[in-house]
Design a protein around this motif. Structure first.
Motif, short mmCIF file in Angstrom:
data_model
loop_
_atom_site.label_atom_id
_atom_site.label_comp_id
_atom_site.label_asym_id
_atom_site.label_seq_id
_atom_site.Cartn_x
_atom_site.Cartn_y
_atom_site.Cartn_z
N GLU A 162 17.78 -34.50 14.03
CA GLU A 162 18.11 -35.14 12.77
C GLU A 162 17.04 -34.93 11.71
OE1 GLU A 162 18.77 -39.21 13.63
OE2 GLU A 162 20.56 -38.85 14.84
N SER A 163 15.99 -34.22 12.05
CA SER A 163 14.85 -34.13 11.14
C SER A 163 14.88 -32.92 10.23
CB SER A 163 13.55 -34.10 11.96
OG SER A 163 13.45 -35.25 12.76
N LEU A 164 15.49 -31.83 10.68
CA LEU A 164 15.40 -30.58 9.94
C LEU A 164 16.79 -30.07 9.59
CD1 LEU A 164 12.65 -28.95 12.18
CD2 LEU A 164 12.31 -30.13 10.02
N PHE A 165 16.86 -29.28 8.54
CA PHE A 165 18.14 -28.80 8.03
C PHE A 165 18.19 -27.28 8.11
CE2 PHE A 165 19.56 -32.85 6.47
CZ PHE A 165 18.36 -33.54 6.29
N TYR A 166 18.58 -26.79 9.30
CA TYR A 166 18.47 -25.37 9.60
C TYR A 166 19.46 -24.51 8.81
CZ TYR A 166 16.28 -27.73 13.51
OH TYR A 166 15.50 -28.56 14.27
N PHE A 188 20.57 -20.06 9.55
CA PHE A 188 20.70 -20.04 11.00
C PHE A 188 22.01 -20.66 11.44
CE2 PHE A 188 16.24 -19.36 10.48
CZ PHE A 188 15.85 -18.62 11.59
N LYS A 189 22.47 -20.21 12.59
CA LYS A 189 23.67 -20.78 13.20
C LYS A 189 23.24 -21.84 14.18
CE LYS A 189 27.72 -19.50 15.99
NZ LYS A 189 28.41 -18.39 16.70
N SER A 236 20.22 -20.01 16.27
CA SER A 236 20.33 -18.55 16.43
C SER A 236 20.55 -17.86 15.08
CB SER A 236 21.48 -18.21 17.39
OG SER A 236 22.71 -18.67 16.88
N LYS A 237 20.20 -16.59 15.09
CA LYS A 237 20.42 -15.77 13.90
C LYS A 237 20.38 -14.31 14.32
CE LYS A 237 18.82 -15.17 9.13
NZ LYS A 237 17.80 -15.56 8.12
#
Length: 322
Positions: A121-125, A130-131, A303-304
């Protein structure tokens, strides 16, 4: 020659050892990243490391890949806690740190990492291209009260403990690294499976975990001296991990595996307050973990793919084979 970031990270591991998961410790990475190399991206403010993200880099079939090392549940993002931050301030700050770390990653053609469930919940990838996919681990917490932990086992698991007593099974400790590896190989062979890592890797990891007081082997034997199962448990100050579970299928119905799990939890409770089964996408295994009273915790696979050839291959595979 070792990078400056990696040297700084080694110092961070010494200074902040209690706040780093065992999988992120430099000594762990030195062992499990033998097929390639590991390094780390760090973000500093006024000479102080605010965030660090170790990564494992290798070339696979000519493709540059950042991925997970063997026997490593996740490679965590370490972020220095700051006092007096509101929730919104903390999220904004972590997002800023993450973007800076992403910009410092080396060039790759494929990226695949699993992250600790506490980070979800902390980061917005998605902002970084990124997938995201979700998987689950299974966790028991708290574990300090062993009687309560045992009470939360379902009826079948409690019956397994009764069966183990009737079978006169005995808990033992500290099976040698060589004997554990050989037992695991033989147990897998009986199920037409093979081990995925070398004996040398396991022995190095075993020896280091024991030297760092971060791991132990628990095993169960029958009245005739046969080993029914053996578990390799590792831990840090946050949680213990049910890293390797080796069961002789000839004795799978004797209750030894359940007895061993309970003993693993007892040992783990001396060091931390969470027991992590490490999850499984195999429903039968996941169901077994739930029967111990474990709760599913979602975590992120990140992933990317930068290679156009790999993107085309993945598209074809998804369209025509799934």
């Amino acid at each position: 020659m070792e990078s400056i970031s990696k040297s700084k990270y080694r110092e961070l591991c010494k200074q902040e050892s209690s706040s780093l998961h065992v999988f992120n410790q430099a000594w762990w990475l030195d062992i499990v990243c033998y097929e390639g190399y590991w390094d780390v991206v760090i973000v500093e403010r006024d000479g102080v490391i605010m965030a660090a993200w170790p990564y494992y880099f290798k070339i696979r079939h000519g493709v540059k890949v950042i991925t997970k090392p063997k026997l490593t549940q996740f490679t965590d993002i370490w972020i220095r806690p700051l006092p007096d931050q509101s929730h919104d301030e903390r999220v904004f700050f972590q997002k800023e740190l993450f973007r800076e770390m992403i910009s410092k990653l080396p060039g790759f053609q494929k990226f695949y990492q699993s992250l600790d469930y506490k980070l979800q919940e902390s980061l917005f990838y998605k902002d970084c291209g990124f997938k995201l996919s979700t998987a689950y681990t299974y966790v028991i917490e708290p574990i300090k009260n062993i009687d309560m932990v045992r009470e939360n086992f379902d009826y079948n698991k409690r019956q397994h403990l009764n069966r183990a007593r009737k079978e006169q099974l005995e808990i033992k400790y500290d099976l040698s690294a060589n004997d554990f590896y050989e037992f695991y190989c033989k147990s897998l062979l009986k199920r037409n499976k093979t081990i995925s890592y070398s004996k040398a890797l396991f022995i190095d990891l075993y020896n280091a975990a024991y030297a760092k007081n971060s791991g132990r082997v628990i095993y169960v034997v029958g009245p005739q001296g046969d080993i029914h199962c053996a578990e390799f448990l590792v831990w840090d100050s946050d949680r213990a991990y049910y890293l390797i579970n080796a069961i002789n299928p000839d004795f799978k119905n004797c209750g030894g595996a359940t007895l061993a799990v309970l003993e693993c939890i007892k040992i783990a409770s001396q060091y931390c307050n969470t027991f992590d089964f490490e999850g499984s996408m195999i429903e039968e295994v996941a169901d077994s973990f739930r029967r111990f009273g474990a709760i599913a915790k979602p975590y992120i696979n990140l992933s990317k793919t930068n290679s156009k050839l790999l993107k085309t291959f993945n598209f074809i595979k998804e369209e025509f084979f799934y």
